[in-house]
Design a protein around this motif. Structure first.
Motif, PDB file in Angstrom:
ATOM      1  N   GLY A  14       0.808  -1.210   0.000  1.00  0.00           N
ATOM      2  CA  GLY A  14       0.000   0.000   0.000  1.00  0.00           C
ATOM      3  C   GLY A  14       0.841   1.260   0.000  1.00  0.00           C
ATOM      4  O   GLY A  14       0.546   2.223  -0.722  1.00  0.00           O
ATOM      5  N   ASP A  15       1.904   1.260   0.804  1.00  0.00           N
ATOM      6  CA  ASP A  15       2.744   2.453   0.913  1.00  0.00           C
ATOM      7  C   ASP A  15       3.508   2.738  -0.369  1.00  0.00           C
ATOM      8  O   ASP A  15       3.860   3.892  -0.646  1.00  0.00           O
ATOM      9  CB  ASP A  15       3.723   2.293   2.080  1.00  0.00           C
ATOM     10  CG  ASP A  15       3.010   2.288   3.420  1.00  0.00           C
ATOM     11  OD1 ASP A  15       1.787   2.534   3.436  1.00  0.00           O
ATOM     12  OD2 ASP A  15       3.661   2.033   4.443  1.00  0.00           O
ATOM     13  N   PHE A  16       3.783   1.697  -1.159  1.00  0.00           N
ATOM     14  CA  PHE A  16       4.426   1.916  -2.454  1.00  0.00           C
ATOM     15  C   PHE A  16       3.497   2.734  -3.356  1.00  0.00           C
ATOM     16  O   PHE A  16       3.921   3.690  -4.018  1.00  0.00           O
ATOM     17  CB  PHE A  16       4.761   0.576  -3.111  1.00  0.00           C
ATOM     18  CG  PHE A  16       5.446   0.708  -4.448  1.00  0.00           C
ATOM     19  CD1 PHE A  16       6.697   1.278  -4.561  1.00  0.00           C
ATOM     20  CD2 PHE A  16       4.812   0.262  -5.607  1.00  0.00           C
ATOM     21  CE1 PHE A  16       7.318   1.409  -5.793  1.00  0.00           C
ATOM     22  CE2 PHE A  16       5.418   0.382  -6.846  1.00  0.00           C
ATOM     23  CZ  PHE A  16       6.681   0.960  -6.941  1.00  0.00           C
ATOM     24  N   GLY A  17       2.217   2.376  -3.375  1.00  0.00           N
ATOM     25  CA  GLY A  17       1.251   3.166  -4.129  1.00  0.00           C
ATOM     26  C   GLY A  17       1.131   4.573  -3.574  1.00  0.00           C
ATOM     27  O   GLY A  17       1.042   5.556  -4.331  1.00  0.00           O
ATOM     28  N   PHE A  18       1.157   4.691  -2.252  1.00  0.00           N
ATOM     29  CA  PHE A  18       1.013   5.995  -1.606  1.00  0.00           C
ATOM     30  C   PHE A  18       2.147   6.945  -1.984  1.00  0.00           C
ATOM     31  O   PHE A  18       1.918   8.111  -2.336  1.00  0.00           O
ATOM     32  CB  PHE A  18       0.960   5.794  -0.089  1.00  0.00           C
ATOM     33  CG  PHE A  18       0.613   7.041   0.682  1.00  0.00           C
ATOM     34  CD1 PHE A  18      -0.576   7.708   0.444  1.00  0.00           C
ATOM     35  CD2 PHE A  18       1.456   7.533   1.654  1.00  0.00           C
ATOM     36  CE1 PHE A  18      -0.912   8.854   1.156  1.00  0.00           C
ATOM     37  CE2 PHE A  18       1.144   8.673   2.371  1.00  0.00           C
ATOM     38  CZ  PHE A  18      -0.049   9.334   2.123  1.00  0.00           C
ATOM     39  N   ILE A  19       3.370   6.442  -1.928  1.00  0.00           N
ATOM     40  CA  ILE A  19       4.505   7.317  -2.244  1.00  0.00           C
ATOM     41  C   ILE A  19       4.537   7.648  -3.734  1.00  0.00           C
ATOM     42  O   ILE A  19       4.974   8.739  -4.135  1.00  0.00           O
ATOM     43  CB  ILE A  19       5.836   6.688  -1.764  1.00  0.00           C
ATOM     44  CG1 ILE A  19       6.909   7.775  -1.673  1.00  0.00           C
ATOM     45  CG2 ILE A  19       6.278   5.552  -2.676  1.00  0.00           C
ATOM     46  CD1 ILE A  19       8.170   7.331  -0.957  1.00  0.00           C
ATOM     47  N   LEU A  20       4.054   6.744  -4.584  1.00  0.00           N
ATOM     48  CA  LEU A  20       3.931   7.076  -6.007  1.00  0.00           C
ATOM     49  C   LEU A  20       2.896   8.179  -6.209  1.00  0.00           C
ATOM     50  O   LEU A  20       3.066   9.065  -7.061  1.00  0.00           O
ATOM     51  CB  LEU A  20       3.538   5.835  -6.811  1.00  0.00           C
ATOM     52  CG  LEU A  20       4.621   4.784  -7.049  1.00  0.00           C
ATOM     53  CD1 LEU A  20       4.043   3.604  -7.824  1.00  0.00           C
ATOM     54  CD2 LEU A  20       5.813   5.362  -7.796  1.00  0.00           C
ATOM     55  N   GLY A  21       1.822   8.136  -5.437  1.00  0.00           N
ATOM     56  CA  GLY A  21       0.816   9.190  -5.507  1.00  0.00           C
ATOM     57  C   GLY A  21       1.384  10.537  -5.097  1.00  0.00           C
ATOM     58  O   GLY A  21       1.110  11.568  -5.729  1.00  0.00           O
ATOM     59  N   ILE A  22       2.187  10.539  -4.030  1.00  0.00           N
ATOM     60  CA  ILE A  22       2.838  11.783  -3.595  1.00  0.00           C
ATOM     61  C   ILE A  22       3.806  12.271  -4.669  1.00  0.00           C
ATOM     62  O   ILE A  22       3.888  13.480  -4.950  1.00  0.00           O
ATOM     63  CB  ILE A  22       3.566  11.565  -2.252  1.00  0.00           C
ATOM     64  CG1 ILE A  22       2.548  11.264  -1.148  1.00  0.00           C
ATOM     65  CG2 ILE A  22       4.399  12.788  -1.880  1.00  0.00           C
ATOM     66  CD1 ILE A  22       3.165  10.914   0.187  1.00  0.00           C
ATOM     67  N   ALA A  23       4.521  11.336  -5.294  1.00  0.00           N
ATOM     68  CA  ALA A  23       5.420  11.710  -6.386  1.00  0.00           C
ATOM     69  C   ALA A  23       4.638  12.342  -7.536  1.00  0.00           C
ATOM     70  O   ALA A  23       5.090  13.317  -8.161  1.00  0.00           O
ATOM     71  CB  ALA A  23       6.191  10.486  -6.875  1.00  0.00           C
ATOM     72  N   GLY A  24       3.454  11.798  -7.816  1.00  0.00           N
ATOM     73  CA  GLY A  24       2.608  12.383  -8.852  1.00  0.00           C
ATOM     74  C   GLY A  24       2.174  13.793  -8.494  1.00  0.00           C
ATOM     75  O   GLY A  24       2.133  14.687  -9.357  1.00  0.00           O
TER      76      GLY A  24
END
Length: 660
Positions: free
Chosen positions: A178-188
């Motif tokens: 889940g956190d991998f998706g979360f940090i990708l979202g923040i990167a976006g």
């Protein structure tokens, strides 16, 4: 108020450091008093902040505490955004945490890790406060990871148990997904806005919604949709939404106080809060909202079904948490953010109450957790009984309880949402399925809740004679927190439902598009708490809940022979439920097993064959062979060396003559 905010955050942190590093010097009493003082201070000041926000008319504050780093114009700061949404979360977190701290004195009094446990739960409170008070994505991510870290430590607190180590590793790995998706979202977010600050990101949201991104060549996606879905994947991990839910039931391996803290006020509510905080982004993507409501619907209904076949008292309550988190997620997908947060608040009180009541029973039963070995405990533990009854009634939404106001209106909001989000037949079907899921979930919730309640407190006494001889009510340090949590579980909905749902309590803290404002449309039919209570008996929600309670009474008190017959006739369905829809097998053999298989392949083919055999050992062998060949030239005879020099000189002269 700036000083208040610093004290609210730092008091639990300071207490955690003192209890953790100086635990032996201050002893057990010192450890629990310093942490209770720290969290108690944070709780009192949080209530003052809420009072100033709601009754005092204080404006929201966005404060930068200090700049951590600046790189290429990107500011990374620590700061506080304290508005009415934050203030509500601060009060919920600190109050429930305070009750858990007090309760822990009784529950953990014989545990050798007493001081360490108090240090951890105080640190947990600090991490959650940093998360909810953040004014930027960097601090949000810090709090996000900090609650994950401390939950890892607490789930595996009894680290000598193999099951506890397996459970905390499982929680760690699933949350990494889940956190991998979360940090990708923040990167976006950073890619399209160039900022981590909430205010700047929200101000740029309309521009981001007009841009696209190609995840795969030739397949453009709306940038806001991608960002919101990635952020929500993080919420799926933290708030245990299917299929990233598998860690939460196993978190029961930790001591009961931390079960209450994780499930009620801290880690699992982080995802719900985050989506509500990001409402200015989610409102710009109907696709993301549809994804959210589908995941919530699956979790709300199917995780509730699993509670019916559980026999561990804590696991029944754990699956209840999964289901209720699904309800909150469905509300988020319906743009009823205030309904989701309202249910989060009431759920925090009655779910903490149910976990602590379960812990009280476990203490009295000498750590027996199988509800099939209990029964008739009511006469031995009257305070635990009545408080557990209050919590159970709130959970099923009994008219007048806090859960009634939050859950019934949440379901009504989902019912009405198809008019606001259903632009196509497919969209309308999605929202109708969501409504059907949460509606059927009412019956399921009542069935498993009162199955547990009746098996534990009523019926024949199934415990052994020795346990029965020592069975009595737990001490006041355990029962007082139960009473303190039972009070808001019973009455808080009466005077909060109006301002939180139908008033202007949240103000600008939550943003809802006019076309999605289902709560605003429902407010026209709002006639006060008493009017809602009078209307309750005419709704299907009430009759489904009543049917669930009656079914539980009939099957487990009146005719306890029937469940075994049903189990035999529906053995396939029971096996599927008992195996938790095989999600655990999928994760263990699929995700974890696949990871191990890839690791073995890389070890054997990459590390051993390529690196060790070919590069390291191969280089050594090549050097050895070359040295062996060159060694033959070293004869030790002078004429050999002279001949070699003559040949070399002739070759050099020939080369020079050829160049001329």
């Amino acid at each position: 108020m700036y000083d208040y905010y610093l004290i609210i955050v730092l008091a639990p942190l300071a207490a955690a450091i003192i209890a953790g590093l100086a635990g032996k010097k201050i002893g057990r009493v010192g450890a629990h008093w310093v942490t209770i003082a720290g969290v108690g201070t944070a709780c009192v000041l949080s209530l003052l902040v809420l009072r100033n926000m709601f009754w005092g008319g204080a404006a929201a504050e966005n404060i930068s505490v200090y700049t951590w780093a600046v790189t290429d114009g990107l500011h990374m700061e620590v700061g506080f955004l304290v508005d009415r949404l934050t203030a509500l979360m601060m009060c919920v977190v600190t109050f429930v945490s305070l009750m858990v701290h007090i309760y822990t004195i009784g529950y953990m009094h014989e545990d050798p890790g007493y001081q360490r446990f108090f240090s951890y739960i105080s640190l947990f409170t600090f991490a959650m406060l940093m998360l909810v008070m953040a004014n930027n994505f960097l601090q949000l991510f810090f709090g996000w990871e900090a609650v994950g870290l401390v939950s890892y430590l607490l789930i595996g607190f009894w680290f000598k148990r193999e099951t506890a180590i397996f459970a905390n590793l499982k929680a760690f790995l699933v949350n990494r997904v889940g956190d991998f998706g979360f940090i990708l979202g923040i990167a976006g977010v950073v890619t399209f806005t160039g900022s981590l600050d909430y205010a700047e990101v929200f101000a740029s949201a309309d521009q981001v919604a007009t841009q696209s991104i190609e995840i795969f060549p030739g397949m453009p996606w709306n940038a806001m949709t991608v960002i919101c879905i990635l952020l929500f994947i993080g919420a799926m991990g933290k708030s245990a939404q299917a299929p990233l839910h598998v860690w939460l039931p196993d978190s029961m391996e930790g001591p009961t106080p931390i079960s209450a803290l994780i499930h009620a006020a801290t880690m699992v509510t982080a995802g719900i809060f985050m989506v509500a905080r990001m409402s200015p982004l989610f409102e710009l993507s109907t696709t993301a909202l549809g994804f959210v409501i589908i995941i919530g619907s699956i979790t709300a209904f199917f995780m509730g079904l699993l509670g019916i076949v559980q026999n561990d008292i804590k696991r029944v309550v754990a699956y209840s948490t999964l289901s209720q988190l699904g309800y909150m997620t469905v509300a988020l997908g319906a743009s009823a953010y205030s309904a989701a947060i309202f249910h989060l608040m009431t759920h925090a009180f009655f779910k903490a109450l149910l976990f602590l009541a379960a812990g009280s029973v476990i203490i009295a039963m000498h750590h027996e957790q199988d509800i099939r070995k209990m029964g008739g405990i009511k006469k031995y533990m009257p305070i635990t009984y009545w408080t557990a009854l209050v919590g159970s009634l709130a959970l099923i939404g009994f008219p007048g309880s806090s859960g009634f106001f939050s859950k019934d209106l949440l379901i009504e909001a989902v019912k009405e949402s198809h008019w606001h989000h259903g632009t196509t037949l497919g969209d309308q079907m999605t929202y109708w399925i969501a409504y059907l899921s949460v509606l059927l979930g009412v019956f399921v919730t009542a069935l498993y809740s009162f199955r547990m309640f009746f098996l534990v407190f009523h019926g024949e006494e199934r415990m052994d004679a020795e346990t029965k001889s020592h069975l009595h009510e737990t001490p006041p340090v355990v029962t007082v927190p139960l009473i303190m949590l039972a009070i808001p579980s019973a009455i808080i909905g009466w005077f909060t439902v109006g301002p939180v749902l139908f008033g202007s309590y949240f103000g600008d803290a939550i943003v809802v598009a006019k076309s999605h404002d289902v709560i605003g449309d429902m407010s026209s039919g709002w006639h006060g708490s008493l009017g809602l209570l009078e209307h309750a008996v005419m709704t299907p929600v009430f009759w489904l809940a009543a049917s669930g309670v009656f079914t539980a009474w009939f099957l487990y008190l009146k005719r306890p022979d029937i469940p075994a017959t049903i189990k035999n006739k529906l053995s396939v369905a029971y096996t599927v439920l008992e195996n938790k829809f095989y999600f655990d097998d999928l994760w263990i053999s699929g995700f974890a097993g696949g990871g191990r298989a890839i690791g073995r392949f890389l070890w054997q083919k990459g590390d051993q064959m390529l690196i060790d055999d070919m590069l390291v050992n191969g280089t050594a062998r090549t050097v050895g062979r070359l040295a062996g060949a060159i060694r033959q030239i070293q004869t030790g005879y002078l004429y050999t060396y002279a001949f070699a020099m003559f040949i070399g000189l002739a070759a050099l002269l020939g080369w020079l003559i050829w160049l001329r």
